[in-house]
Design a protein around this motif. Structure first.
Motif, PDB file in Angstrom:
ATOM      1  N   ARG A 268       0.837  -1.193   0.000  1.00 28.42           N
ATOM      2  CA  ARG A 268       0.000   0.000   0.000  1.00 28.42           C
ATOM      3  C   ARG A 268       0.871   1.242   0.000  1.00 28.42           C
ATOM      4  NH1 ARG A 268      -4.109  -1.056   4.788  1.00 28.42           N
ATOM      5  NH2 ARG A 268      -3.941   1.226   4.843  1.00 28.42           N
ATOM      6  N   ALA A 269       0.336   2.328  -0.571  1.00 31.98           N
ATOM      7  CA  ALA A 269       1.102   3.569  -0.665  1.00 31.98           C
ATOM      8  C   ALA A 269       1.130   4.329   0.648  1.00 31.98           C
ATOM      9  CB  ALA A 269       0.522   4.457  -1.771  1.00 31.98           C
ATOM     10  N   ASP A 270       0.188   4.036   1.539  1.00 34.20           N
ATOM     11  CA  ASP A 270       0.125   4.782   2.782  1.00 34.20           C
ATOM     12  C   ASP A 270       0.317   3.833   3.960  1.00 34.20           C
ATOM     13  OD1 ASP A 270      -2.230   3.401   2.307  1.00 34.20           O
ATOM     14  OD2 ASP A 270      -3.466   4.817   3.434  1.00 34.20           O
ATOM     15  N   GLY A 271       0.594   4.423   5.123  1.00 35.84           N
ATOM     16  CA  GLY A 271       0.690   3.646   6.345  1.00 35.84           C
ATOM     17  C   GLY A 271       1.902   2.737   6.374  1.00 35.84           C
ATOM     18  N   ALA A 272       1.851   1.745   7.248  1.00 35.83           N
ATOM     19  CA  ALA A 272       2.938   0.787   7.435  1.00 35.83           C
ATOM     20  C   ALA A 272       2.321  -0.559   7.799  1.00 35.83           C
ATOM     21  CB  ALA A 272       3.891   1.258   8.529  1.00 35.83           C
ATOM     22  N   PRO A 273       3.029  -1.646   7.567  1.00 35.80           N
ATOM     23  CA  PRO A 273       2.469  -2.957   7.922  1.00 35.80           C
ATOM     24  C   PRO A 273       2.349  -3.101   9.438  1.00 35.80           C
ATOM     25  CG  PRO A 273       4.766  -3.173   7.291  1.00 35.80           C
ATOM     26  CD  PRO A 273       4.375  -1.772   6.987  1.00 35.80           C
ATOM     27  N   SER A 274       1.317  -3.796   9.877  1.00 35.14           N
ATOM     28  CA  SER A 274       1.175  -4.067  11.302  1.00 35.14           C
ATOM     29  C   SER A 274       2.226  -5.075  11.740  1.00 35.14           C
ATOM     30  CB  SER A 274      -0.223  -4.613  11.593  1.00 35.14           C
ATOM     31  OG  SER A 274      -0.382  -5.899  11.005  1.00 35.14           O
ATOM     32  N   ALA A 275       2.468  -5.146  13.043  1.00 35.72           N
ATOM     33  CA  ALA A 275       3.448  -6.105  13.568  1.00 35.72           C
ATOM     34  C   ALA A 275       3.021  -7.526  13.248  1.00 35.72           C
ATOM     35  CB  ALA A 275       3.611  -5.911  15.074  1.00 35.72           C
ATOM     36  N   GLU A 276       1.707  -7.809  13.340  1.00 35.58           N
ATOM     37  CA  GLU A 276       1.228  -9.159  13.075  1.00 35.58           C
ATOM     38  C   GLU A 276       1.425  -9.541  11.606  1.00 35.58           C
ATOM     39  OE1 GLU A 276      -0.349  -6.887  14.712  1.00 35.58           O
ATOM     40  OE2 GLU A 276      -0.782  -7.695  16.714  1.00 35.58           O
ATOM     41  N   GLU A 277       1.116  -8.615  10.691  1.00 37.31           N
ATOM     42  CA  GLU A 277       1.278  -8.928   9.276  1.00 37.31           C
ATOM     43  C   GLU A 277       2.759  -9.085   8.920  1.00 37.31           C
ATOM     44  OE1 GLU A 277       0.027  -7.311   4.816  1.00 37.31           O
ATOM     45  OE2 GLU A 277      -0.317  -6.045   6.577  1.00 37.31           O
ATOM     46  N   PHE A 278       3.593  -8.239   9.498  1.00 35.70           N
ATOM     47  CA  PHE A 278       5.020  -8.353   9.243  1.00 35.70           C
ATOM     48  C   PHE A 278       5.552  -9.697   9.755  1.00 35.70           C
ATOM     49  CE2 PHE A 278       8.058  -4.612   8.318  1.00 35.70           C
ATOM     50  CZ  PHE A 278       8.747  -5.375   7.388  1.00 35.70           C
ATOM     51  N   ALA A 279       5.113 -10.096  10.940  1.00 35.71           N
ATOM     52  CA  ALA A 279       5.563 -11.378  11.494  1.00 35.71           C
ATOM     53  C   ALA A 279       5.112 -12.535  10.617  1.00 35.71           C
ATOM     54  CB  ALA A 279       5.037 -11.547  12.918  1.00 35.71           C
ATOM     55  N   ARG A 280       3.869 -12.466  10.100  1.00 31.48           N
ATOM     56  CA  ARG A 280       3.400 -13.534   9.213  1.00 31.48           C
ATOM     57  C   ARG A 280       4.258 -13.619   7.963  1.00 31.48           C
ATOM     58  NH1 ARG A 280      -1.756 -11.522  10.623  1.00 31.48           N
ATOM     59  NH2 ARG A 280      -1.891 -10.427   8.620  1.00 31.48           N
ATOM     60  N   LEU A 281       4.627 -12.460   7.409  1.00 34.60           N
ATOM     61  CA  LEU A 281       5.462 -12.459   6.214  1.00 34.60           C
ATOM     62  C   LEU A 281       6.832 -13.065   6.505  1.00 34.60           C
ATOM     63  CD1 LEU A 281       5.907 -11.608   3.260  1.00 34.60           C
ATOM     64  CD2 LEU A 281       6.784  -9.434   4.130  1.00 34.60           C
ATOM     65  N   LEU A 282       7.419 -12.721   7.645  1.00 33.37           N
ATOM     66  CA  LEU A 282       8.743 -13.238   7.981  1.00 33.37           C
ATOM     67  C   LEU A 282       8.731 -14.754   8.149  1.00 33.37           C
ATOM     68  CD1 LEU A 282      10.056 -10.592  10.543  1.00 33.37           C
ATOM     69  CD2 LEU A 282      10.314 -10.620   8.062  1.00 33.37           C
ATOM     70  N   LEU A 283       7.584 -15.308   8.558  1.00 33.84           N
ATOM     71  CA  LEU A 283       7.500 -16.750   8.784  1.00 33.84           C
ATOM     72  C   LEU A 283       7.045 -17.527   7.559  1.00 33.84           C
ATOM     73  CD1 LEU A 283       5.973 -16.774  12.388  1.00 33.84           C
ATOM     74  CD2 LEU A 283       8.319 -17.332  11.728  1.00 33.84           C
ATOM     75  N   THR A 284       6.562 -16.837   6.530  1.00 31.46           N
ATOM     76  CA  THR A 284       6.057 -17.538   5.342  1.00 31.46           C
ATOM     77  C   THR A 284       6.896 -17.281   4.096  1.00 31.46           C
ATOM     78  OG1 THR A 284       4.519 -15.705   4.920  1.00 31.46           O
ATOM     79  CG2 THR A 284       3.688 -17.576   6.190  1.00 31.46           C
TER      80      THR A 284
END
Length: 833
Positions: A268-284
């Protein structure tokens, strides 16, 4: 849709289910893990030619023909029906317009190309833009639509005015959405309402596909990459780390953009990823965590270290970020041919304890598989010096590759710069990396001194009814850093052709592109296999004969015989090798091998001759070979053929560095001109600086050790000759006997003679307080290497040696017992031992 998302169109493989009658597409399908396909049950019915496509009757153990298409590759396979979920109208389906079930799982027979990978899945929701493809798999025959309603059981989608209409052969195919870059359901049916302006169809949403598969015990086929992520032991640790602030104002947004860019994701062009979404990405995503560490290292050093600590504790992901991985593969793949030829040697030298299958070095021009394998080897071989982070094995291997390339066309500078950057990201100290760099430079200086070699240990198995010989084999390769196992040393029986095929597959990559010296094949055997004809074996499945001894120098090594002689023989061996060029070779004919006394005298007269040419015949030849090897002669040449005079040996007059190649050339000439080159030369070659692996070439202990007859441990050797113990067979029992090479024979007490009594007059056997062990009357000696506990007396006094307070010379090291000639050809008194 979250902050991260997959971008761009999918390269998903198209699946066509073909009709049995005419081979035309009956429908479509979608690829699942493990060579499975998912389609609609009514598509299978249509492909089989059943009259009613919506019949719920199980068709039985049937197969259908499928065509799978990916960019650049198309295959056709048979696919067997493994799960049948028939159309159902009696559990909430409405019959004419809607029905439940209607799924079928097929499994393709045979392997599929790597390009065929299952697409990701995502739940279907209202307002998704979706695309469906015709069963032909043609890329241009697609229909675009929008999901107008979805209740989790059924999803309706309406086609646009300018889009193709969804017809019958679209059934069973995937509904793809570019917003999520995932499949959200399967096309099932078209609603044909007369006079209606809307082109409407419905399909099975992914939500119901998962439930239907779960009910049939097929949940593993429907598992998504994020399933169970919240249960991962590292999930909440990562969430806690990612939930805090970063020093930069837009820290998390900047890190998120950097990770998305490296991992090929949209955001997305705005905001930042949530901690939960970032953690999911790091694990997948296997390289997302290294990419985040790379993005955070300069502004959030402590966070980068903490992320690496979590990854290390839980064994997460890959070592390299996508950018680091891509650059390293590009650097190695771009090496000039002479430098690229040194990569296997460098990697094996850097990682002597790692099993590196030969297939890793045969990647068809790409080293991607090698890099990915080395990434999994976390941590250096030794503990990290000076504290801190250990140098990863991958970085150590790259340093060795750089050192090997420094004088072979370049490429070393780019590799060392790459190591510097990765080490900085990982927190590896500069001093630790420089230590590895110095190790690599030292190895590269020594690497060129010896040709590479493949070490082969073979053990013959009992012959089968068909008469074919079988062997167990272990393989090592040595490219300048000592013997290293090529792969897992499996013990399956092999024919001689299979042995030759595996050796040729290993020795090929060892050839150095800038060196005319061929790799050496070294057969490491026990003394009973010294004349195993490995050099004659060939790969029967090749258009060329591929005879081992004609393509590569083949030598034999028998560490068993050498080591039985103890430190004295090993010292002689090293000195003989040192003087190999300066001392004239020994010439051993029938006269020299006539008796053990004669041969022993020759070996002692020429104490430091490094080479022996043996032209003795029959059993004398075999005994002479073993005696020379047992005396520490490092280079022994003989002819195992049956022609008198050993016709091959006259061809070999070159110094030691060329002898293995000279023997190879003769073997090649013998294939071409067998009448003029009738010899079958064998070369034993044992360089003290190139030791075989521990345990290789030693006899395997018998499964029933109680049948062995052992006389004890040899504990003393007189200065004027070695002492041996043999078992002398008598009419009543097997009797231990002392033997002095070339001197005399003395008997030991039997059970009938009390060990508590002094020895009879004139006897010079062991003291009466020693204990002796020997076998019973019907036991047979199965191990020729025997030893004794008591000490034989020195020859000059006849009494026991004085107690010096320490172990006697050569304590516990038995010496070989050899038959040096055929007893029928000589005086029996010469062979009393």
């Amino acid at each position: 849709m979250g902050w991260f998302h997959t971008r761009g169109p999918s390269s998903r493989p198209a699946v066509s289910v073909l009709a049995e009658a005419d081979g035309e597409p009956a429908g479509s399908g979608v690829l699942l893990p493990g060579r499975h396909l998912l389609t609609c049950a009514h598509v299978v019915n249509s492909a089989l030619g059943r009259p009613d496509p919506l019949t719920s009757d199980h068709p039985g153990p049937v197969t259908v023909r499928v065509r799978i298409i990916a960019p650049g590759v198309t295959v056709e396979r048979e696919a067997e029906l493994t799960a049948w979920i028939p159309p159902r109208t009696d559990d909430g389906g409405l019959g004419g317009y809607e029905w439940n079930g209607d799924l079928a799982v097929l499994r393709v027979t045979g392997a599929l190309p790597p390009a065929f990978q299952p697409p990701p899945w995502h739940p279907m929701v209202k307002e998704q833009r979706v695309r469906a493809w015709h069963g032909s798999g043609e890329p241009g025959v697609f229909a675009d639509a929008e999901v107008t309603n979805c209740d989790g059981r059924f999803g309706y989608f309406d086609g646009g005015v300018r889009s193709l209409d969804i017809e019958e052969s679209y059934s069973g195919g995937p509904l793809w959405t570019n917003d999520e870059s995932a499949v959200v359901g399967l096309v099932t049916a078209k609603l044909d309402i007369r006079g209606g302006p809307v082109r409407r169809a419905w399909g099975i949403p992914w939500q119901r596909v998962r439930r239907e598969l779960d009910d049939r015990g097929l949940a593993h086929l429907a598992a998504g990459p994020e399933d169970g992520v919240r249960d991962h032991p590292a999930y909440w640790e990562l969430v806690t780390l990612l939930d805090g602030p970063l020093p930069a104002v837009d820290g998390w947004a900047r890190c998120g953009r950097a990770v998305a860019r490296q991992c090929g994701l949209g955001h997305r062009a705005d905001g930042a990823p949530s901690a939960e979404e970032f953690a999911r990405l790091l694990l997948t995503h296997e390289r997302a965590l290294p990419a985040l560490v790379e993005a955070a290292r300069r502004t959030a050093h402590e966070l980068a270290d903490q992320l690496l600590s979590v990854a290390g504790r839980h064994g997460l992901a890959r070592l390299l970020s996508p950018h680091e991985y891509k650059r390293l593969v590009e650097h190695i793949d771009a090496l000039p041919a002479p430098a690229a030829a040194r990569v296997p040697a460098a990697v094996r030298a850097a990682l002597p304890l790692a099993a590196l299958p030969a297939a890793l070095f045969n990647g068809g021009g790409s080293h991607a598989a090698l890099v990915e394998h080395l990434e999994t080897l976390h941590g250096d071989i030794a503990s990290a010096p000076y504290g801190g982070v250990a140098v990863p094995r991958l970085l150590r291997a790259v340093e060795y590759v750089a050192a090997a390339c420094s004088r072979a066309g370049g490429g070393d500078t780019a590799l060392r710069q790459w190591c510097d950057r990765v080490a900085e990201r990982l927190g590896v100290s500069e001093t630790a990396l420089l230590d590895r760099r110095r190790d690599a430079a030292d190895w590269a200086r020594k690497w060129r001194l010896n040709p590479p070699r493949v070490l082969v240990e073979l053990r013959a198995l009992p012959s089968r009814e068909d008469g074919a010989e079988r062997y167990r084999m272990r393989l090592w390769c040595d490219d300048g850093s000592g013997p290293q196992p090529v792969s897992e040393q499996d013990q399956r029986p092999r024919t001689s052709g299979e042995v030759a095929r595996e050796i040729l597959a290993v020795v090929g990559p060892l050839r150095r592109a800038d060196d005319s010296v061929l790799p050496v094949v070294e057969l490491v055997v026990d003394r009973d296999s010294l004349e195993l004809p490995l050099d004659d074996w060939e790969d029967p499945d090749q258009p060329l004969p591929r005879v081992l001894g004609a393509e590569y120098p083949v030598v034999v090594n028998c560490p068993e015989l050498r080591e039985r002689g103890g430190d004295g023989i090993l010292s002689d061996w090293r000195e003989r090798w040192r003087r190999l060029d300066s001392e004239e070779p020994l010439h051993i004919d029938d006269e020299a091998a006539e008796s053990p006394r004669a041969l022993y005298g020759l070996l002692m007269e020429r104490r430091f001759a490094g080479r022996a040419n043996i032209v003795a015949s029959g059993q004398r030849r075999s005994a002479a070979v073993q005696t020379c090897l047992a005396a520490g002669v490092p280079v022994v040449l003989w002819d195992r053929g049956d022609k008198p005079g050993s016709p091959a040996l006259g061809h070999f007059t070159d110094p030691r560095g060329h002898l293995p190649e000279q023997v190879r050339i003769y073997r090649a000439m013998a294939l071409q001109r067998p009448l003029t080159c009738p010899g079958r030369p064998v070369l034993a070659w044992a360089d003290p600086a190139l030791l075989p692996p521990d345990g290789a070439g030693r006899p395997v202990p018998e499964e029933e050790p109680e049948e062995l007859v052992v006389g004890g441990t040899l504990s003393h050797m007189a200065t004027d000759g070695p002492s041996l113990v043999v078992i002398e067979e008598t009419p009543s029992r097997l009797r231990p006997t002392w033997v002095r090479l070339g001197l005399e024979s003395r008997s030991l007490p039997t059970e009938a003679e009390s060990l508590d009594e002094p020895p009879p007059p004139g006897a010079t056997g062991p003291p009466s307080d020693d204990v002796w062990s020997d076998g019973s009357a019907d036991e047979r000696v199965v191990d020729p290497w025997l030893s004794v506990d008591p000490e034989p007396p020195p020859p000059d006094t006849g009494g026991p040696p004085p107690d010096t307070g320490g172990p006697p010379p050569n304590a516990g090291r038995p010496l070989p017992v050899l038959e040096l000639a055929d007893p029928t050809d000589s005086d029996p008194e010469d062979f009393a031992w």
